[in-house]
Motif scaffolding. Structure first.
Motif, short mmCIF file in Angstrom:
data_model
loop_
_atom_site.label_atom_id
_atom_site.label_comp_id
_atom_site.label_asym_id
_atom_site.label_seq_id
_atom_site.Cartn_x
_atom_site.Cartn_y
_atom_site.Cartn_z
N TYR A 459 0.83 -1.21 0.00
CA TYR A 459 0.00 0.00 0.00
C TYR A 459 0.87 1.26 0.00
CZ TYR A 459 -3.33 3.51 1.66
OH TYR A 459 -4.10 4.64 1.80
N LEU A 460 1.90 1.28 0.84
CA LEU A 460 2.80 2.43 0.86
C LEU A 460 3.50 2.60 -0.49
CD1 LEU A 460 4.55 2.23 4.37
CD2 LEU A 460 2.95 3.97 3.59
N GLN A 461 3.95 1.48 -1.04
CA GLN A 461 4.69 1.54 -2.29
C GLN A 461 3.80 2.04 -3.43
OE1 GLN A 461 7.94 0.84 -1.85
NE2 GLN A 461 8.28 1.71 -3.90
N LYS A 462 2.55 1.63 -3.43
CA LYS A 462 1.64 2.04 -4.49
C LYS A 462 1.31 3.53 -4.38
CE LYS A 462 -2.92 0.99 -6.45
NZ LYS A 462 -4.13 0.13 -6.33
N ASN A 463 1.19 4.06 -3.16
CA ASN A 463 0.76 5.45 -2.97
C ASN A 463 1.92 6.44 -2.92
OD1 ASN A 463 -2.38 5.67 -2.39
ND2 ASN A 463 -1.66 3.74 -1.50
N GLU A 464 3.12 5.96 -2.61
CA GLU A 464 4.35 6.77 -2.63
C GLU A 464 4.17 8.15 -1.99
OE1 GLU A 464 5.08 6.71 -6.93
OE2 GLU A 464 6.69 5.26 -6.57
N PRO A 465 3.83 8.21 -0.73
CA PRO A 465 3.63 9.54 -0.10
C PRO A 465 4.89 10.41 -0.13
CG PRO A 465 3.72 7.78 1.55
CD PRO A 465 3.63 7.11 0.22
N TRP A 466 6.05 9.79 -0.16
CA TRP A 466 7.29 10.58 -0.23
C TRP A 466 7.41 11.31 -1.57
CZ3 TRP A 466 6.70 5.39 0.17
CH2 TRP A 466 7.04 4.60 -0.95
N LEU A 468 4.68 12.18 -3.40
CA LEU A 468 3.66 13.22 -3.33
C LEU A 468 4.16 14.42 -2.53
CD1 LEU A 468 0.42 11.09 -2.73
CD2 LEU A 468 1.40 11.88 -4.88
N ALA A 469 4.92 14.16 -1.49
CA ALA A 469 5.47 15.26 -0.68
C ALA A 469 6.45 16.09 -1.49
CB ALA A 469 6.15 14.69 0.57
N SER A 470 7.22 15.43 -2.34
CA SER A 470 8.17 16.15 -3.19
C SER A 470 7.43 17.03 -4.19
CB SER A 470 9.07 15.15 -3.93
OG SER A 470 9.91 15.79 -4.86
N VAL A 471 6.35 16.48 -4.79
CA VAL A 471 5.53 17.27 -5.72
C VAL A 471 4.91 18.46 -5.00
CG1 VAL A 471 3.50 17.21 -7.22
CG2 VAL A 471 5.05 15.24 -7.15
N LEU A 472 4.39 18.21 -3.79
CA LEU A 472 3.74 19.25 -3.00
C LEU A 472 4.71 20.39 -2.68
CD1 LEU A 472 1.13 20.07 -1.52
CD2 LEU A 472 1.97 18.79 0.46
N GLU A 473 5.92 20.01 -2.32
CA GLU A 473 6.92 21.03 -2.00
C GLU A 473 7.23 21.91 -3.21
OE1 GLU A 473 11.42 21.38 -0.05
OE2 GLU A 473 10.55 19.42 -0.53
N LEU A 495 -3.14 16.76 -2.81
CA LEU A 495 -1.88 16.05 -2.52
C LEU A 495 -1.66 15.89 -1.03
CD1 LEU A 495 0.35 17.74 -5.24
CD2 LEU A 495 -0.36 15.34 -5.18
N GLN A 496 -1.91 16.97 -0.26
CA GLN A 496 -1.75 16.87 1.19
C GLN A 496 -2.73 15.85 1.77
OE1 GLN A 496 0.65 18.63 3.29
NE2 GLN A 496 -0.06 16.81 4.43
N GLY A 497 -3.94 15.85 1.19
CA GLY A 497 -4.94 14.88 1.64
C GLY A 497 -4.52 13.45 1.38
N ARG A 498 -3.93 13.19 0.19
CA ARG A 498 -3.48 11.84 -0.13
C ARG A 498 -2.33 11.39 0.79
NH1 ARG A 498 -6.37 8.51 -1.26
NH2 ARG A 498 -4.62 7.20 -1.92
N ILE A 499 -1.42 12.32 1.08
CA ILE A 499 -0.33 12.00 2.01
C ILE A 499 -0.90 11.63 3.37
CG2 ILE A 499 1.66 12.92 3.27
CD1 ILE A 499 2.19 14.69 0.77
N ASP A 500 -1.83 12.46 3.85
CA ASP A 500 -2.43 12.22 5.17
C ASP A 500 -3.18 10.89 5.21
OD1 ASP A 500 -1.42 14.63 5.99
OD2 ASP A 500 -3.33 15.71 5.91
N CYS A 502 -2.81 8.20 3.33
CA CYS A 502 -1.90 7.05 3.24
C CYS A 502 -1.24 6.77 4.59
CB CYS A 502 -0.84 7.33 2.17
SG CYS A 502 0.35 5.99 1.99
N LEU A 503 -0.74 7.82 5.25
CA LEU A 503 -0.04 7.61 6.52
C LEU A 503 -1.01 7.35 7.67
CD1 LEU A 503 2.89 10.11 6.06
CD2 LEU A 503 2.88 7.62 5.82
N HIS A 504 -2.20 7.92 7.61
CA HIS A 504 -3.21 7.60 8.62
C HIS A 504 -3.54 6.11 8.57
CE1 HIS A 504 -6.80 8.41 11.17
NE2 HIS A 504 -7.27 7.35 10.50
N ILE A 505 -3.79 5.60 7.37
CA ILE A 505 -4.12 4.18 7.23
C ILE A 505 -2.92 3.31 7.64
CG2 ILE A 505 -4.60 2.36 5.53
CD1 ILE A 505 -6.43 4.35 4.10
N ALA A 506 -1.71 3.74 7.25
CA ALA A 506 -0.51 2.97 7.62
C ALA A 506 -0.34 2.90 9.13
CB ALA A 506 0.72 3.58 6.97
N LEU A 507 -0.65 3.98 9.84
CA LEU A 507 -0.54 3.98 11.30
C LEU A 507 -1.62 3.11 11.93
CD1 LEU A 507 0.34 7.74 11.86
CD2 LEU A 507 1.86 5.79 12.22
#
Length: 712
Positions: A459-466, A468-473, A495-500, A502-507
């Motif tokens: 799931y993390l690999q598919k969503n690549e929040p890192w 998305l964070a680079s794009v957001l920056e 983008l911020q929503g997708r990062i949140d 992904c990491l919310h579900i991962a936690l």
């Protein structure tokens, strides 16, 4: 689970004559602990009892070897064993002792109840007696010359030089191991339990009533019952053990396999005043965790004792495991071919869960299995480190890096089908793990835990929040990302929503992993709870499958690595240690044993005439089936095809061949030998064998020929 209001879980009492090894852990203690931790997480009323078995010949043999008293031996090893279990997280409610006064009293009361109810048979028999020590001798206290290999230090139950199982009567010149005196036979009286009287009830209880038991347990019980039970002595002549509470029983103690299972009762008495609720109420589920060598005692003898006494619940299940070999060889404590638990704890501090994981993942649940240090390394590095630990670490690191160390919100408006699917996995994983645990399939349950962590990584690999964070920056700085130019300033909230998300579900997955893994990896689960800043109450099973275990906006602790790599050097050191221990044990045995000349060839037999030989009908046969004969260590029951018919042959070769290894072998059969009954089985012939330095070899044709061909 609804029909049971309380659970009583027992694990086999280990003999207090040495440390425990990993074969013990894999056999019954780890499975029992996993099951109990699961029940506690379900908030069940459960008691988990065990203790050391401190009576019997192994204890007195150890005391004799170490030159100390039996009490010194059991005191020493009770502590070593108890400390090893505690260090490995085996969470007994009590770890008792059969030398405790409460156990002596409980066992004597149990015996007296059966005695007063007229349930024993009194029998006299002749047994070997040491006239100097003025005592009857157990088989291990009798030494003589092995009739098989000529070893003059063979014991009354086995020759440790050639491995042959013996009885004292087979030894040449038997004498006492205590005084070296020649032995005499003397009459002695003992009390026998007529197990045959309980056969009809046992068949109804086990064969008809517990078809759900594991195949190895059910099959062994059926074999014993089909072969017919016999009276078994419940007392022994000894000065170490629980005294038989009768006026005419001087020098007699309770048979260790009579008093040992009663240790479960006395331990529960010692643990709680309301012990009878767990032993005498029908809504209690009693489960014995054992190794396969204890099946007959826990499934036939102890239930018969409980039934005879009356008033006790009976085992609902006895999930016995097979044996765990080490590096391709059977564990042997006498040869020091074992991985001792106390040594592991010293060599791998704070890595108890790694051993728990490997032993559960390779548990001998349905057949003997093999532990190797290479597999230990591979499972740790490729599963615990690369899958489980990697997912938790990535989730925690990314949360701190991308979300300021706080649990991010979920943003339902930005969720997609992939998020919905992974959230469904929470409940599905709980259901699969629960089903496997309820049916004692612990390997299967553990594989579901790892699969859940693997799906988290995917799931993390598919969503690549890192990414998305680079794009957001870039977008926040008024720039476009070269790899993802489709995103524009209007997509910042998305983008911020997708990062949140992904990491919310991962936690939330990380929190569920703590719950799912806790029965198997309790130390790891506690580490995860510490990082998530949640109390241990979160580990209750009712919380499993929830997606609301960590609260939005809650600050979490920095990540800690759950597991570390096992290096090649560590594996090499452990394998070398294993072989060094074997060499040391073999050298010590060789030094202690006198030189024994190789046995000369068997002398020639008297001359016969051709007509004598011509009477023999020798035929080539093919073994179609082979199985062990119940309650006979030396005998195999063979079905042999001799062309015109199939013959049943009972052969004393069980110490030399595994049944499955000889199916299909061609043999030479004496086909006109008069039938002879052995252990109730009619043997219709005799297999010809040759003996070479204690090893038996089939006398068979050099190449395959038609079954039934004559030998002349």
């Amino acid at each position: 689970m609804a029909k049971f209001n309380r659970y009583l879980i027992t694990a086999a009492l280990p003999y207090a004559n040495g440390p425990v090894h990993i074969g013990h852990l894999a056999g019954c203690y780890l499975p029992a602990d996993i099951y109990v931790r699961y029940l506690r997480a379900k908030k069940a009323d459960v008691k988990f009892v065990c203790g050391t078995d401190e009576h019997g010949v192994p204890i007195t043999i150890k005391a004799m070897k170490e030159g100390v008293s039996p009490q010194d031996v059991v005191d020493k090893y009770h502590k070593i064993i108890g400390d090893s279990f505690a260090a490995m997280g085996i969470s007994f409610d009590i770890f008792a002792r059969t030398s405790a006064p409460i156990h002596h009293q409980t066992s004597q009361d149990f015996f007296l109840k059966m005695y007063n109810d007229g349930l024993f048979e009194e029998k006299e028999s002749e047994q070997f007696f040491d006239p100097e020590k003025e005592m009857f001798l157990a088989d291990r206290y009798i030494i003589g010359t092995c009739p098989n290999c000529g070893n003059d230090k063979a014991y009354g139950d086995q020759c440790e030089r050639c491995g042959r199982t013996l009885s004292p009567d087979e030894l040449i010149n038997p004498h006492s191991a205590l005084s070296n005196a020649p032995l005499v036979k003397k009459k002695t009286k003992h009390w026998y339990m007529p197990l045959q009287n309980y056969e009809p009830w046992l068949k109804e209880y086990i064969i008809d009533g517990h078809k759900e038991w594991k195949n190895n347990v059910y099959g062994q019980c059926k074999s014993w019952l089909d072969s017919g039970l016999q009276s078994r002595a419940m007392t022994r002549d000894s000065n170490w053990g629980i005294k038989v509470p009768l006026p005419d029983a001087e020098g007699k103690v309770l048979y260790v396999w009579f008093d040992a299972p009663i240790g479960y009762i006395s331990a529960t008495k010692e643990l709680t005043d309301n012990w009878a609720d767990y032993w005498c109420k029908d809504d209690t589920k009693l489960v014995h965790f054992i190794g396969k060598d204890n099946i007959v005692f826990h499934c036939i003898i102890f239930p018969a004792m409980l039934k005879a006494h009356g008033g006790f619940v009976l085992p609902d299940n006895v999930p016995a495991n097979e044996f765990l070999n080490i590096e391709g060889e059977k564990v042997s404590t006498s040869r020091n071919w074992a991985v001792w638990v106390n040594d592991y704890i010293e060599d791998f501090p704070d890595q108890q869960d790694v051993l728990r994981y490997v032993l559960c993942a390779t548990a001998p649940e349905t057949k003997d299995n093999d532990f190797t240090w290479k597999d230990f390394q591979d499972r740790n590095n490729s599963e615990l480190v690369a899958v489980f630990g990697n997912f938790v670490n990535r989730a925690m690191v990314l949360m701190h890096k991308l979300c300021g160390g706080k649990v991010p919100p979920l943003h339902p408006e930005f969720m997609n089908d992939g998020d919905t699917e992974i959230l469904k996995e929470f409940g599905l994983a709980k259901e699969k793990i629960e089903t496997s645990l309820e049916t004692y399939r612990f390997r299967e349950a553990l594989s579901e835990v790892i699969e859940f962590a693997r799906k988290g990584n995917q799931y993390l690999q598919k969503n690549e929040p890192w990414i998305l964070a680079s794009v957001l920056e870039k977008l926040k700085n008024g720039e476009q990302h070269a790899k993802y130019p489709q995103y524009e300033e209007k997509d910042i909230a998305f983008l911020q929503g997708r990062i949140d998300i992904c990491l919310h579900i991962a936690l939330q997955m990380t929190a569920n992993l703590a719950i799912f893994s806790h029965p198997f990896l309790p130390f790891t689960a506690k580490k995860i709870c510490h990082m998530l800043k949640v109390v241990d109450r979160m580990l209750d099973w009712e919380n499993a499958g929830s997606d609301k275990l960590v609260n939005v906006g809650y600050s979490l602790r920095p990540p800690e690595l759950l597991f570390k790599q096992v290096e090649n050097e560590q594996v090499t050191a452990q394998v070398e240690k294993l072989h060094a221990g074997l060499k040391q044990a073999m050298d010590a045995a060789a030094a202690a044993a006198p030189a024994v000349e190789e046995a000369p060839p068997a002398p020639a037999k008297p001359e016969i005439q051709y007509d004598d030989f011509a009477k023999l009908d020798l035929r080539v046969g093919t073994i179609l089936q082979a199985e062990k004969v119940a309650k006979a260590d030396k005998l195999l029951k063979l079905l042999v095809d001799i062309g015109t018919e199939q013959r049943t042959v009972v052969s004393g070769i069980a110490m030399h061949f595994n049944p499955e290894d000889i199916v299909g072998k061609q043999v030479t059969l004496v086909a006109n030998l008069a039938p002879r009954k052995m252990r109730g089985i009619e043997s219709q012939g005799m297999i010809l064998m040759a003996e070479d330095k204690g090893k038996l070899v089939f006398v068979n044709p050099a190449e395959a020929i038609t079954p039934g061909s004559g030998v002349s």
